[in-house]
Structures are given as C-alpha cells and as structure tokens.
Design an enzyme around this catalytic site. Sequence first.
Site, PDB file in Angstrom:
ATOM      1  N   GLY A  16       0.947  -0.992  -0.211  1.00 21.98           N
ATOM      2  CA  GLY A  16      -0.136   0.078  -0.017  1.00 21.98           C
ATOM      3  C   GLY A  16       0.401   1.549   0.021  1.00 21.98           C
ATOM      4  O   GLY A  16       1.504   1.358  -0.638  1.00 21.98           O
ATOM      5  N   ASP A  61       6.646  -5.091  15.183  1.00 24.07           N
ATOM      6  CA  ASP A  61       5.412  -4.818  16.319  1.00 24.07           C
ATOM      7  C   ASP A  61       6.109  -3.322  16.035  1.00 24.07           C
ATOM      8  O   ASP A  61       5.911  -3.399  17.227  1.00 24.07           O
ATOM      9  CB  ASP A  61       5.088  -5.747  16.837  1.00 24.07           C
ATOM     10  CG  ASP A  61       3.833  -5.228  17.032  1.00 24.07           C
ATOM     11  OD1 ASP A  61       3.306  -4.292  17.322  1.00 24.07           O
ATOM     12  OD2 ASP A  61       3.118  -6.525  17.848  1.00 24.07           O
ATOM     13  N   TYR A  92      -5.346  -0.278   9.327  1.00 31.02           N
ATOM     14  CA  TYR A  92      -6.329  -0.200   8.470  1.00 31.02           C
ATOM     15  C   TYR A  92      -7.114  -0.907   7.738  1.00 31.02           C
ATOM     16  O   TYR A  92      -8.359  -1.351   7.392  1.00 31.02           O
ATOM     17  CB  TYR A  92      -6.033   1.285   7.368  1.00 31.02           C
ATOM     18  CG  TYR A  92      -6.642   1.730   6.765  1.00 31.02           C
ATOM     19  CD1 TYR A  92      -7.630   3.059   6.856  1.00 31.02           C
ATOM     20  CD2 TYR A  92      -6.461   1.544   5.300  1.00 31.02           C
ATOM     21  CE1 TYR A  92      -8.295   3.305   5.511  1.00 31.02           C
ATOM     22  CE2 TYR A  92      -7.356   2.537   4.366  1.00 31.02           C
ATOM     23  CZ  TYR A  92      -8.279   3.025   4.339  1.00 31.02           C
ATOM     24  OH  TYR A  92      -8.985   3.686   3.760  1.00 31.02           O
ATOM     25  N   SER A 140      -4.675  11.176   9.165  1.00 32.24           N
ATOM     26  CA  SER A 140      -5.884  10.131   7.784  1.00 32.24           C
ATOM     27  C   SER A 140      -6.556  11.869   8.347  1.00 32.24           C
ATOM     28  O   SER A 140      -6.300  12.319   8.929  1.00 32.24           O
ATOM     29  CB  SER A 140      -6.731   9.282   8.457  1.00 32.24           C
ATOM     30  OG  SER A 140      -7.413   9.215   6.975  1.00 32.24           O
ATOM     31  N   TYR A 162     -11.262   4.731  15.554  1.00 31.06           N
ATOM     32  CA  TYR A 162     -10.253   4.789  14.057  1.00 31.06           C
ATOM     33  C   TYR A 162      -9.375   6.202  13.645  1.00 31.06           C
ATOM     34  O   TYR A 162      -8.717   6.806  13.643  1.00 31.06           O
ATOM     35  CB  TYR A 162      -9.999   4.176  12.386  1.00 31.06           C
ATOM     36  CG  TYR A 162      -8.834   4.397  11.614  1.00 31.06           C
ATOM     37  CD1 TYR A 162      -7.795   3.975  11.100  1.00 31.06           C
ATOM     38  CD2 TYR A 162      -9.478   5.556  11.001  1.00 31.06           C
ATOM     39  CE1 TYR A 162      -7.553   4.296  10.325  1.00 31.06           C
ATOM     40  CE2 TYR A 162      -8.824   5.728   9.246  1.00 31.06           C
ATOM     41  CZ  TYR A 162      -7.110   4.872   9.475  1.00 31.06           C
ATOM     42  OH  TYR A 162      -6.354   5.537   8.569  1.00 31.06           O
ATOM     43  N   LYS A 166      -6.102   8.784  14.853  1.00 25.29           N
ATOM     44  CA  LYS A 166      -5.513   9.562  13.754  1.00 25.29           C
ATOM     45  C   LYS A 166      -5.707  10.848  14.386  1.00 25.29           C
ATOM     46  O   LYS A 166      -4.547  12.343  13.605  1.00 25.29           O
ATOM     47  CB  LYS A 166      -6.740   8.941  12.702  1.00 25.29           C
ATOM     48  CG  LYS A 166      -6.263   8.634  11.401  1.00 25.29           C
ATOM     49  CD  LYS A 166      -4.578   7.895  11.793  1.00 25.29           C
ATOM     50  CE  LYS A 166      -4.075   6.244  10.657  1.00 25.29           C
ATOM     51  NZ  LYS A 166      -3.168   6.460  10.263  1.00 25.29           N
ATOM     52  N   PRO A 192      -3.708  12.463   4.464  1.00 25.39           N
ATOM     53  CA  PRO A 192      -4.526  11.278   2.740  1.00 25.39           C
ATOM     54  C   PRO A 192      -5.927  11.647   3.026  1.00 25.39           C
ATOM     55  O   PRO A 192      -6.245  11.059   4.431  1.00 25.39           O
ATOM     56  CB  PRO A 192      -3.991  10.325   2.813  1.00 25.39           C
ATOM     57  CG  PRO A 192      -2.897   9.548   3.818  1.00 25.39           C
ATOM     58  CD  PRO A 192      -3.191  10.837   5.124  1.00 25.39           C
ATOM     59  N   VAL A 195      -7.593   7.325  -0.251  1.00 24.16           N
ATOM     60  CA  VAL A 195      -6.864   6.627  -1.683  1.00 24.16           C
ATOM     61  C   VAL A 195      -6.557   5.429  -1.650  1.00 24.16           C
ATOM     62  O   VAL A 195      -7.290   4.425  -1.158  1.00 24.16           O
ATOM     63  CB  VAL A 195      -4.910   6.635  -0.615  1.00 24.16           C
ATOM     64  CG1 VAL A 195      -3.990   6.443  -1.663  1.00 24.16           C
ATOM     65  CG2 VAL A 195      -4.827   8.138   0.284  1.00 24.16           C
TER      66      VAL A 195
HETATM   67  N1  LIG Z   1      -5.911   3.974   2.457  1.00 26.30           N
HETATM   68  C1  LIG Z   1      -5.962   5.179   2.461  1.00 26.30           C
HETATM   69  O1  LIG Z   1      -6.939   6.088   2.556  1.00 26.30           O
HETATM   70  C2  LIG Z   1      -5.862   6.029   3.959  1.00 26.30           C
HETATM   71  C3  LIG Z   1      -6.311   7.141   4.146  1.00 26.30           C
HETATM   72  C4  LIG Z   1      -5.780   8.082   5.512  1.00 26.30           C
HETATM   73  C5  LIG Z   1      -4.896   7.150   6.321  1.00 26.30           C
HETATM   74  N2  LIG Z   1      -4.367   5.844   5.386  1.00 26.30           N
HETATM   75  C6  LIG Z   1      -3.680   5.676   6.246  1.00 26.30           C
HETATM   76  O2  LIG Z   1      -2.267   4.902   5.311  1.00 26.30           O
HETATM   77  C7  LIG Z   1      -1.416   3.981   5.783  1.00 26.30           C
HETATM   78  C8  LIG Z   1      -1.744   2.929   5.167  1.00 26.30           C
HETATM   79  O3  LIG Z   1      -2.714   3.123   4.856  1.00 26.30           O
HETATM   80  P1  LIG Z   1      -2.594   1.396   4.147  1.00 26.30           P
HETATM   81  O4  LIG Z   1      -3.749   1.671   2.837  1.00 26.30           O
HETATM   82  O5  LIG Z   1      -1.040   1.150   2.965  1.00 26.30           O
HETATM   83  O6  LIG Z   1      -2.912  -0.022   4.259  1.00 26.30           O
HETATM   84  P2  LIG Z   1      -2.557  -0.674   4.122  1.00 26.30           P
HETATM   85  O7  LIG Z   1      -2.849  -1.490   5.477  1.00 26.30           O
HETATM   86  O8  LIG Z   1      -2.074  -1.765   3.267  1.00 26.30           O
HETATM   87  O9  LIG Z   1      -0.907  -1.192   5.580  1.00 26.30           O
HETATM   88  C9  LIG Z   1      -0.938  -0.928   6.721  1.00 26.30           C
HETATM   89  C10 LIG Z   1       0.637  -2.109   7.483  1.00 26.30           C
HETATM   90  O10 LIG Z   1       0.722  -1.523   8.238  1.00 26.30           O
HETATM   91  C11 LIG Z   1       1.199  -2.664   9.003  1.00 26.30           C
HETATM   92  N3  LIG Z   1       0.917  -3.401  10.050  1.00 26.30           N
HETATM   93  C12 LIG Z   1       0.069  -2.861  10.869  1.00 26.30           C
HETATM   94  N4  LIG Z   1       0.305  -2.989  11.906  1.00 26.30           N
HETATM   95  C13 LIG Z   1       1.395  -2.651  12.168  1.00 26.30           C
HETATM   96  C14 LIG Z   1       1.968  -3.075  13.215  1.00 26.30           C
HETATM   97  N5  LIG Z   1       1.620  -3.408  14.888  1.00 26.30           N
HETATM   98  N6  LIG Z   1       3.150  -3.087  13.229  1.00 26.30           N
HETATM   99  C15 LIG Z   1       3.869  -3.031  12.297  1.00 26.30           C
HETATM  100  N7  LIG Z   1       2.891  -3.382  10.548  1.00 26.30           N
HETATM  101  C16 LIG Z   1       1.941  -3.174  11.111  1.00 26.30           C
HETATM  102  C17 LIG Z   1       0.270  -3.815   8.146  1.00 26.30           C
HETATM  103  O11 LIG Z   1       1.156  -5.284   7.844  1.00 26.30           O
HETATM  104  C18 LIG Z   1       0.334  -3.040   6.751  1.00 26.30           C
HETATM  105  O12 LIG Z   1       1.192  -2.932   5.687  1.00 26.30           O
HETATM  106  C19 LIG Z   1      -2.006   4.042   7.153  1.00 26.30           C
HETATM  107  O13 LIG Z   1      -1.662   4.420   8.558  1.00 26.30           O
HETATM  108  C20 LIG Z   1      -3.688   4.834   7.227  1.00 26.30           C
HETATM  109  O14 LIG Z   1      -4.536   4.343   8.148  1.00 26.30           O
HETATM  110  C21 LIG Z   1      -4.785   5.208   4.509  1.00 26.30           C
END
Ligand SMILES: NC(=O)c1ccc[n+]([C@@H]2O[C@H](COP(=O)([O-])OP(=O)(O)OC[C@H]3O[C@@H](n4cnc5c(N)ncnc54)[C@H](O)[C@@H]3O)[C@@H](O)[C@H]2O)c1
Length: 257
Positions: A16, A61, A92, A140, A162, A166, A192, A195
Amino acid sequence: MRLEGKVAIVTGGGQGIGLAYVQRFLSEGARVVIAEIDPGRGAVGLAEAGDLGEVEYVRTDVSDPESCQACADAAVERFGGIDILVNNAALYGDWDMSDQSYAYLKRMFDVNLHGVWLMTRAVAPAMVEGGGGRIVNQASGAAYNYASAPAGEFAGLGSYSYSQTKWGVVGLTKFSAAQLGRYRITVNCIAPGVVGTDATLKQLSEDMLDHLSAEQPIPGRIQVDDLTGAAVFFASDDAGFVTGQVLVIDGGRHMPA
Ligand SMILES: NC(=O)c1ccc[n+]([C@@H]2O[C@H](COP(=O)([O-])OP(=O)(O)OC[C@H]3O[C@@H](n4cnc5c(N)ncnc54)[C@H](O)[C@@H]3O)[C@@H](O)[C@H]2O)c1
C-alpha cells in the site's frame, strides 16, 4: 536524488502507501528498512522494491517497545545511522470495524498512536547522535471526520476508534516536534484522504470510493503516488525549518486552518 545518502525506516512498508514511500525513497537515493509486522507483506515489499536500491526487511511490531528498539538497532547496525522515520503502520486495511469492544479500542490506540510514539522514541537517540533527523507521521483525513449519530433511540456510544487514533497522531506530531526541534529533528504529518489502495477496497465498495472521489473539490481517485512527493519534501534537507505541520492531501475535502 533528494534523499541521497540518507537512511530511512518506513513502518508498515510491505504494501500500500508504505510500500510506495519505500519505492520513492529508494528512487531518491535513500537506503530503506521496511519495518512491517507481517513477514509475507515484508517479503512482497522486498520483492517489489529490491531492484530500486538497498532495502532490508526487519520484522517489527510498532506496538511492542522491544520490537521497535530492535528495529532501530538493526537499522543502525546495517546502515550506520537513522536519518528518516516514516510512521505509516496502522490498523487500516486490517481494521475490524465490527469489533466495538474496549479491548479492541485499546489495540487500535496501541498500534495507530502509541506505535508512533514508540518508534519515535526508539529512533530519536540515533538521530540526535547523527546531528538531526526527519520524522513523517501518517494521520488521515479521518481525523477531521465527525459524523452525527443516526436518529432514533439511543444505541450506545459506538466506536470511532480509527478517527480518534488519527487525531491523536496529529497532536503527537506537534508534541514531538516541540520536544525534538532543539536536536534538529523535524516532525511533520501527512493526512491523506481516501486513497485507492487494496486496504481501502477492503473497507469500502468501488461505488462508495467513486462517490467519495467525485464529491471532492478536486474530483478523482487519489493514488499512492499522489502522496510520495510530500513525504520526500518533509524528509529532505529542504524542510529543515518545517516542523509540527500537517499536510492534508485529499482533493480539498478538509481544509483545516
Ligand atoms: N488508504 C487510505 O485511504 C488511507 C487514508 C488515510 C490514511 N491512511 C493511512 O495510511 C497508512 C497506510 O495505509 P494503507 O492503505 O497502505 O493500509 P494497509 O492496511 O495496506 O497498510 C498498513 C500496513 O501496516 C502494517 N501493520 C499493521 N499493524 C502493524 C504493526 N503493529 N507493526 C508494524 N506494521 C503493522 C500492515 O501489515 C500493513 O502492511 C495507514 O496509517 C492508514 O491509516 C490510509
């Protein structure tokens, strides 16, 4: 090559948005540690980014203090220091919205908010020793979302875990920026909007994503590559006096003062 010679840790960098940051940072000349809890995702991240430069996977972690410290130690041992930390990991895509328990609320805070603090604490000594650093937190647009309860009988408080976490990341960014500025460590935040990642499509239907994207002042689906330039700026030498700031990248949905 705006990050040439820099060492970066990207949490949740296996897929992601985190993986997009890893790839862009490598392309800009950084050496990168993917700090990711899921070894399968870590392996995918390495496979997708390995051709772009020097990148390591360290199973991490972010909610576990010892794991965060081990990650920072591994980065220093492998690359000689730490210049950049991107606190991107969160529940997320894996967020279970149906779990309204107090235990799960605490888990959300442990990963999404306290994980940012734990990783910041783990890398700060190496950054101080190196003469400064850059920390980029991922909040976020959800931090700015407030929905009223549906009309009808009171159905309990519900969980807005959530968004709460944030909003906490926004506040922690400012606290950390104030604490660490003296050491030439800047701390900024990207917020963001929605996304188009696989994680989003686990939470929302394509139709809902299209609807939300269409009603932004700048309509259209935001993609991971629309975020990476902001992360590079915050992480670069250009941003030496930029700290405690939040950059919302959501097509204008939220315009906080
Ligand atoms: N995609 C969106 O629309 C969006 C919008 C606003 C904010 N965000 C934020 O952007 C970030 C990435 O989003 P994404 O869409 O790639 O989501 P995603 O869920 O694909 O990515 C999150 C990643 O964090 C890892 N993770 C979870 N818990 C963990 C831990 N305890 N230790 C280490 N790694 C851990 C997961 O394995 C995953 O690879 C997140 O913080 C999310 O809240 C996403």
